[in-house]
Design a protein around this motif. Structure first.
Motif, PDB file in Angstrom:
ATOM      1  N   GLU A 150       0.834  -1.206   0.000  1.00  0.00           N
ATOM      2  CA  GLU A 150       0.000   0.000   0.000  1.00  0.00           C
ATOM      3  C   GLU A 150       0.867   1.255   0.000  1.00  0.00           C
ATOM      4  O   GLU A 150       0.393   2.326  -0.358  1.00  0.00           O
ATOM      5  CB  GLU A 150      -0.911   0.027   1.230  1.00  0.00           C
ATOM      6  CG  GLU A 150      -2.028  -0.974   1.180  1.00  0.00           C
ATOM      7  CD  GLU A 150      -2.936  -0.851   2.395  1.00  0.00           C
ATOM      8  OE1 GLU A 150      -3.006   0.234   3.006  1.00  0.00           O
ATOM      9  OE2 GLU A 150      -3.585  -1.847   2.719  1.00  0.00           O
ATOM     10  N   ILE A 151       2.097   1.113   0.423  1.00  0.00           N
ATOM     11  CA  ILE A 151       2.997   2.267   0.477  1.00  0.00           C
ATOM     12  C   ILE A 151       3.872   2.221  -0.760  1.00  0.00           C
ATOM     13  O   ILE A 151       4.809   1.427  -0.862  1.00  0.00           O
ATOM     14  CB  ILE A 151       3.820   2.273   1.778  1.00  0.00           C
ATOM     15  CG1 ILE A 151       2.859   2.364   2.952  1.00  0.00           C
ATOM     16  CG2 ILE A 151       4.823   3.420   1.773  1.00  0.00           C
ATOM     17  CD1 ILE A 151       3.492   2.295   4.294  1.00  0.00           C
ATOM     18  N   ASN A 152       3.509   3.037  -1.724  1.00  0.00           N
ATOM     19  CA  ASN A 152       4.244   3.109  -2.978  1.00  0.00           C
ATOM     20  C   ASN A 152       4.340   4.563  -3.404  1.00  0.00           C
ATOM     21  O   ASN A 152       3.486   5.374  -3.063  1.00  0.00           O
ATOM     22  CB  ASN A 152       3.586   2.234  -4.046  1.00  0.00           C
ATOM     23  CG  ASN A 152       2.148   2.609  -4.296  1.00  0.00           C
ATOM     24  OD1 ASN A 152       1.862   3.554  -4.991  1.00  0.00           O
ATOM     25  ND2 ASN A 152       1.227   1.849  -3.704  1.00  0.00           N
ATOM     26  N   ILE A 153       5.410   4.872  -4.103  1.00  0.00           N
ATOM     27  CA  ILE A 153       5.624   6.243  -4.541  1.00  0.00           C
ATOM     28  C   ILE A 153       6.146   6.252  -5.973  1.00  0.00           C
ATOM     29  O   ILE A 153       6.691   5.263  -6.457  1.00  0.00           O
ATOM     30  CB  ILE A 153       6.627   6.988  -3.625  1.00  0.00           C
ATOM     31  CG1 ILE A 153       7.994   6.318  -3.674  1.00  0.00           C
ATOM     32  CG2 ILE A 153       6.133   7.066  -2.203  1.00  0.00           C
ATOM     33  CD1 ILE A 153       9.093   7.162  -3.069  1.00  0.00           C
ATOM     34  N   ARG A 154       5.951   7.359  -6.616  1.00  0.00           N
ATOM     35  CA  ARG A 154       6.555   7.599  -7.923  1.00  0.00           C
ATOM     36  C   ARG A 154       7.664   8.618  -7.722  1.00  0.00           C
ATOM     37  O   ARG A 154       7.503   9.590  -6.986  1.00  0.00           O
ATOM     38  CB  ARG A 154       5.527   8.145  -8.907  1.00  0.00           C
ATOM     39  CG  ARG A 154       4.481   7.136  -9.260  1.00  0.00           C
ATOM     40  CD  ARG A 154       3.687   7.554 -10.492  1.00  0.00           C
ATOM     41  NE  ARG A 154       2.624   6.607 -10.741  1.00  0.00           N
ATOM     42  CZ  ARG A 154       2.785   5.441 -11.349  1.00  0.00           C
ATOM     43  NH1 ARG A 154       3.972   5.072 -11.755  1.00  0.00           N
ATOM     44  NH2 ARG A 154       1.774   4.622 -11.534  1.00  0.00           N
ATOM     45  N   THR A 155       8.779   8.381  -8.364  1.00  0.00           N
ATOM     46  CA  THR A 155       9.905   9.285  -8.248  1.00  0.00           C
ATOM     47  C   THR A 155      10.589   9.415  -9.598  1.00  0.00           C
ATOM     48  O   THR A 155      10.455   8.539 -10.456  1.00  0.00           O
ATOM     49  CB  THR A 155      10.892   8.814  -7.154  1.00  0.00           C
ATOM     50  OG1 THR A 155      11.891   9.796  -6.964  1.00  0.00           O
ATOM     51  CG2 THR A 155      11.538   7.488  -7.508  1.00  0.00           C
ATOM     52  N   THR A 156      11.299  10.492  -9.781  1.00  0.00           N
ATOM     53  CA  THR A 156      12.009  10.714 -11.036  1.00  0.00           C
ATOM     54  C   THR A 156      13.412  10.126 -10.954  1.00  0.00           C
ATOM     55  O   THR A 156      13.932   9.852  -9.875  1.00  0.00           O
ATOM     56  CB  THR A 156      12.130  12.222 -11.337  1.00  0.00           C
ATOM     57  OG1 THR A 156      12.926  12.829 -10.314  1.00  0.00           O
ATOM     58  CG2 THR A 156      10.761  12.881 -11.417  1.00  0.00           C
ATOM     59  N   TYR A 157      14.025   9.967 -12.098  1.00  0.00           N
ATOM     60  CA  TYR A 157      15.411   9.509 -12.160  1.00  0.00           C
ATOM     61  C   TYR A 157      16.309  10.444 -11.360  1.00  0.00           C
ATOM     62  O   TYR A 157      17.131   9.998 -10.567  1.00  0.00           O
ATOM     63  CB  TYR A 157      15.856   9.450 -13.623  1.00  0.00           C
ATOM     64  CG  TYR A 157      17.291   9.032 -13.791  1.00  0.00           C
ATOM     65  CD1 TYR A 157      17.634   7.683 -13.842  1.00  0.00           C
ATOM     66  CD2 TYR A 157      18.302   9.981 -13.896  1.00  0.00           C
ATOM     67  CE1 TYR A 157      18.956   7.283 -13.985  1.00  0.00           C
ATOM     68  CE2 TYR A 157      19.625   9.596 -14.040  1.00  0.00           C
ATOM     69  CZ  TYR A 157      19.944   8.255 -14.088  1.00  0.00           C
ATOM     70  OH  TYR A 157      21.252   7.879 -14.227  1.00  0.00           O
ATOM     71  N   GLU A 158      16.126  11.737 -11.561  1.00  0.00           N
ATOM     72  CA  GLU A 158      16.937  12.746 -10.860  1.00  0.00           C
ATOM     73  C   GLU A 158      16.802  12.604  -9.344  1.00  0.00           C
ATOM     74  O   GLU A 158      17.795  12.639  -8.619  1.00  0.00           O
ATOM     75  CB  GLU A 158      16.513  14.150 -11.308  1.00  0.00           C
ATOM     76  CG  GLU A 158      17.417  15.248 -10.835  1.00  0.00           C
ATOM     77  CD  GLU A 158      18.798  15.215 -11.478  1.00  0.00           C
ATOM     78  OE1 GLU A 158      19.755  15.621 -10.807  1.00  0.00           O
ATOM     79  OE2 GLU A 158      18.920  14.768 -12.622  1.00  0.00           O
ATOM     80  N   GLU A 159      15.583  12.431  -8.851  1.00  0.00           N
ATOM     81  CA  GLU A 159      15.342  12.277  -7.412  1.00  0.00           C
ATOM     82  C   GLU A 159      16.006  11.005  -6.883  1.00  0.00           C
ATOM     83  O   GLU A 159      16.645  11.009  -5.836  1.00  0.00           O
ATOM     84  CB  GLU A 159      13.838  12.242  -7.122  1.00  0.00           C
ATOM     85  CG  GLU A 159      13.448  11.822  -5.733  1.00  0.00           C
ATOM     86  CD  GLU A 159      13.755  12.833  -4.646  1.00  0.00           C
ATOM     87  OE1 GLU A 159      13.800  12.421  -3.477  1.00  0.00           O
ATOM     88  OE2 GLU A 159      13.962  14.020  -4.958  1.00  0.00           O
ATOM     89  N   LEU A 160      15.872   9.927  -7.615  1.00  0.00           N
ATOM     90  CA  LEU A 160      16.397   8.642  -7.166  1.00  0.00           C
ATOM     91  C   LEU A 160      17.926   8.622  -7.152  1.00  0.00           C
ATOM     92  O   LEU A 160      18.539   8.169  -6.188  1.00  0.00           O
ATOM     93  CB  LEU A 160      15.870   7.528  -8.071  1.00  0.00           C
ATOM     94  CG  LEU A 160      16.108   6.098  -7.630  1.00  0.00           C
ATOM     95  CD1 LEU A 160      15.436   5.803  -6.310  1.00  0.00           C
ATOM     96  CD2 LEU A 160      15.603   5.138  -8.694  1.00  0.00           C
ATOM     97  N   ILE A 161      18.533   9.149  -8.193  1.00  0.00           N
ATOM     98  CA  ILE A 161      19.985   9.032  -8.355  1.00  0.00           C
ATOM     99  C   ILE A 161      20.755  10.183  -7.710  1.00  0.00           C
ATOM    100  O   ILE A 161      21.789   9.970  -7.083  1.00  0.00           O
ATOM    101  CB  ILE A 161      20.348   8.960  -9.861  1.00  0.00           C
ATOM    102  CG1 ILE A 161      19.651   7.764 -10.520  1.00  0.00           C
ATOM    103  CG2 ILE A 161      21.857   8.890 -10.066  1.00  0.00           C
ATOM    104  CD1 ILE A 161      20.022   6.421  -9.936  1.00  0.00           C
ATOM    105  N   ASN A 162      20.284  11.404  -7.835  1.00  0.00           N
ATOM    106  CA  ASN A 162      21.105  12.567  -7.478  1.00  0.00           C
ATOM    107  C   ASN A 162      20.676  13.346  -6.243  1.00  0.00           C
ATOM    108  O   ASN A 162      21.376  14.266  -5.844  1.00  0.00           O
ATOM    109  CB  ASN A 162      21.163  13.536  -8.671  1.00  0.00           C
ATOM    110  CG  ASN A 162      21.838  12.917  -9.869  1.00  0.00           C
ATOM    111  OD1 ASN A 162      22.790  12.164  -9.736  1.00  0.00           O
ATOM    112  ND2 ASN A 162      21.339  13.230 -11.051  1.00  0.00           N
ATOM    113  N   SER A 163      19.559  13.007  -5.627  1.00  0.00           N
ATOM    114  CA  SER A 163      19.046  13.846  -4.538  1.00  0.00           C
ATOM    115  C   SER A 163      19.710  13.579  -3.191  1.00  0.00           C
ATOM    116  O   SER A 163      19.611  14.396  -2.284  1.00  0.00           O
ATOM    117  CB  SER A 163      17.538  13.641  -4.387  1.00  0.00           C
ATOM    118  OG  SER A 163      17.282  12.342  -3.875  1.00  0.00           O
TER     119      SER A 163
END
Length: 99
Positions: free
Chosen positions: A40-53
């Protein structure tokens, strides 16, 4: 790309996630991440957020239980009682698509 990720901060009280889908729209890559403890706990994230944040670490980091599953998770679940889960749809090429 690594499929297993650890969030530096709890997301609804949980920190270990799996990348289950990757979509590309208008040149932007978006990932669907699902908690390994609670789908139930799922999120959408961008490549930039995942790799560089700096908010994510590749792989699962061994954490003490009280850091891996926090009180925030219990609070979140008590608020969500009785609500239905949103469906998660996997791309046919997802490593987690078993149909």
């Amino acid at each position: 790309m690594e499929n297993f990720w650890t969030s530096t901060k709890p997301i609804n009280g949980l920190r270990h996630f799996v990348l289950v889908n990757e979509t590309k729209e208008k040149g932007n890559i978006t990932f669907l991440m699902v908690s390994v403890v609670d789908s139930e706990i799922n999120i959408r994230t961008t490549y930039e957020e995942l790799i560089n944040s700096g908010n994510w670490h590749e792989g699962w980091i061994n954490l003490p239980n009280n850091q891996s599953i926090t009180q925030e998770y219990d609070d979140y679940k008590s608020l969500k009682k009785g609500e239905s889960i949103d469906e998660i749809f996997l791309n046919e090429d997802s490593v987690f698509n078993i149909s």
